[in-house]
Structures are given as structure tokens and as C-alpha cells.
Design an enzyme around this catalytic site. Structure first.
Site, short mmCIF file in Angstrom:
data_model
loop_
_atom_site.label_atom_id
_atom_site.label_comp_id
_atom_site.label_asym_id
_atom_site.label_seq_id
_atom_site.Cartn_x
_atom_site.Cartn_y
_atom_site.Cartn_z
CG ASP A 1 -2.04 0.96 1.16
OD1 ASP A 1 -2.30 1.49 0.05
OD2 ASP A 1 -2.67 1.22 2.19
CG ASN B 1 -7.15 -2.58 -6.42
OD1 ASN B 1 -6.19 -3.32 -6.22
ND2 ASN B 1 -7.55 -1.70 -5.50
C1 FPP Z 1 -1.67 0.42 -3.44
O1 FPP Z 1 -1.26 1.75 -3.65
C2 FPP Z 1 -1.26 -0.50 -4.48
C3 FPP Z 1 -2.05 -1.23 -5.34
C4 FPP Z 1 -3.28 -0.78 -6.03
C5 FPP Z 1 -1.70 -2.59 -5.67
C6 FPP Z 1 -0.22 -2.85 -5.75
C7 FPP Z 1 0.35 -2.36 -7.02
C8 FPP Z 1 1.68 -2.13 -7.15
C9 FPP Z 1 2.67 -2.33 -6.07
C10 FPP Z 1 2.15 -1.64 -8.48
C11 FPP Z 1 2.65 -2.73 -9.35
C12 FPP Z 1 2.65 -4.05 -8.73
C13 FPP Z 1 2.75 -5.21 -9.39
C14 FPP Z 1 2.53 -6.48 -8.66
C15 FPP Z 1 3.06 -5.27 -10.82
P1 FPP Z 1 -2.40 2.85 -3.55
O2 FPP Z 1 -2.70 3.34 -4.92
O3 FPP Z 1 -3.57 2.29 -2.81
O4 FPP Z 1 -1.68 3.96 -2.70
P2 FPP Z 1 -2.41 5.06 -1.80
O5 FPP Z 1 -3.14 4.30 -0.72
O6 FPP Z 1 -1.26 5.87 -1.28
O7 FPP Z 1 -3.31 5.84 -2.72
#
Ligand code: FPP
Length: 233
Positions: A21, A69
Site C-alpha cells: 500500500d 481495484n
Molecule cells: C496500493 O497503492 C497498491 C495497489 C493498487 C496494488 C499494488 C500495485 C503495485 C505495487 C504496483 C505494481 C505491482 C505489481 C505487482 C506489478 P495505492 O494506490 O492504494 O496507494 P495510496 O493508498 O497511497 O493511494
């Protein structure tokens, strides 16, 4: 030699799961678009894979994209999908680290499943190109939600019970997406949120949980060691 997914990795280490996250907030703090945070997140995942494998972790399971998501803005979803293609394409690195790829999520042919064909192809290719590796198993949860997984397992167990097979813990477990995955020993969640977010609800029943304020792109070896200390004392 191709190892079946139910063959155990050679190192007998722990099962570590990560809720990655904070990519968006990481980018915002730097005045960058959210997509730059996801790019940094994918790059850091490649680094975490190297660190975890060097520390003797046997199974690393990461929450790459959830069933929830899909409601994000289209451009952000497209970007995250392209990062999955990049991750599953890191075959040379994965092979150099003896890492075997695995995937959990809604089966591609299940009604409601949403994994696009190009990600399906990347997943299949990565699984087959790393199938002979004997080290850490990296499971990527994509189009994954624990309630969907448990609902399907319950439905399959109930339909088997009609032909006399009793509904037991083992029987339900056998219908999880990747039944050979052992229980999670350690769950790490970055970015200061202390929630589980529908991730591996069955598998974490005995896990230690490590929450850190750090965003996913900043999770480094020191922090991973601090988390591993929870299960190594
Ligand atoms: C949370 O960050 C992350 C995700 C939506 C899923 C994980 C995705 C990645 C680590 C990018 C690429 C990964 C892979 C496996 C190719 P967020 O957008 O919720 O962050 P925030 O809470 O700060 O908005």
C-alpha cells in the site's frame, strides 16, 4: 525438470505476505502522478523479491490487484496492468534468483472474472518459464479477493458433499485457488493502514502482522528484517 506447484521450495523458510500500500501517497509527496508511484512500487517489488529470497523466505505472496481495484480511474488501471506485464516479464531475474512464479485470483473462465487476455498470457508464460526453479515461490494475487475465494471454495465443498464427501477444513482448503500454499507466517502492510483489506483471510489465521508507516516503494531490507524478526525470535 518442471516442478508441480505442490512441490515445496528447497529452503523450508517462512511464508510472507505483503499488502503493498501507499504508492499513490508516495508519488503525491513527490509531486508526481499516482502512476509514477505504481511504477516505483513494481520496481521495489523486484527488489523485495531479491531480498526475501536471499533471507530464505520460501513463499512470498503479494497483493498485486484486487477484485475491488477495478473501480479506479481507467488510466490508472491500465498503468497497473502494464506493470503486471512488466513484472511477469522479469524472467531472467526470476530465474537468476531461482524464483518460481505462481498466481491466485478469480479463475479466468469464471463469470465475473476480469483478468484481460494480455495479463493472462503474461501470467501463463511466467509460470511456465520459471517452473523449473526450486527456490522461493512468488505468488501474485491478481483480480483477487478473499471473499470470492472462500465463497467458491464453500460452493465446491457443498457440491461435493452431495456425493458424500464431508465438508471439513481440509476439504475447504483443497478448493482454495492455490491449496498447496502453506499458512502465512508473517503479513506485512505498508503505509500506515492497519487493515487486512480482503487479503488471504483463510491463510492468515495464525500469522503475525507487521504494520509500517513506510510506503511500499520505500520498503527496504532493514524494514523487512525488522518484520522477519517478529517470527524469528
Ligand atoms: C496500493 O497503492 C497498491 C495497489 C493498487 C496494488 C499494488 C500495485 C503495485 C505495487 C504496483 C505494481 C505491482 C505489481 C505487482 C506489478 P495505492 O494506490 O492504494 O496507494 P495510496 O493508498 O497511497 O493511494
Amino acid at each position: 525438470m518442471v516442478l508441480p506447484m505442490n512441490s515445496t521450495p528447497s529452503n523450508h523458510g517462512p511464508h510472507v505476505a505483503c499488502i503493498m500500500d501507499g504508492n499513490g501517497r508516495w508519488a503525491k509527496r513527490r509531486g508526481l502522478p499516482r502512476t509514477a508511484g505504481h511504477t516505483a512500487g513494481e520496481e521495489n517489488l523486484a527488489e523485495v523479491v531479491r531480498i526475501a529470497s536471499a533471507r530464505g523466505v520460501a513463499y512470498l505472496t503479494v497483493f498485486g490487484f484486487s477484485t475491488e481495484n477495478w473501480v479506479r480511474p481507467k488510466a490508472e488501471v491500465r498503468h497497473i496492468l502494464s506493470l503486471h506485464k512488466r513484472l511477469f516479464g522479469r524472467i531472467e531475474e526470476l530465474n537468476a534468483n531461482n524464483v518460481r512464479i505462481n498466481w491466485i485470483g478469480r479463475p479466468f473462465d469464471e463469470p465475473g472474472a476480469r483478468t484481460p487476455a494480455f495479463v493472462q498470457r503474461a501470467i501463463r508464460q511466467a509460470i511456465s518459464d520459471t517452473a523449473a526453479n526450486t527456490g522461493m515461490v512468488l505468488t501474485v494475487a491478481f483480480d483477487y479477493g478473499s471473499r470470492a475465494e472462500l465463497l467458491r471454495a464453500a460452493q465446491l465443498s457443498i457440491s461435493e458433499s452431495i456425493s458424500g464427501i464431508p465438508i471439513t477444513t481440509l476439504n475447504v482448503q483443497s478448493h482454495l485457488y492455490s491449496p498447496e500454499l502453506p499458512d502465512v507466517d508473517l503479513l506485512i502492510r505498508t503505509s500506515g493502514e492497519s487493515r487486512i483489506s480482503n487479503f488471504l483471510l483463510w491463510q492468515i489465521s495464525k500469522a503475525k502482522v507487521y504494520f509500517t508507516e513506510r510506503s511500499w516503494p520505500d520498503l527496504d531490507a532493514n524494514e523487512i528484517d525488522a518484520a522477519l524478526a517478529l517470527i524469528r525470535q
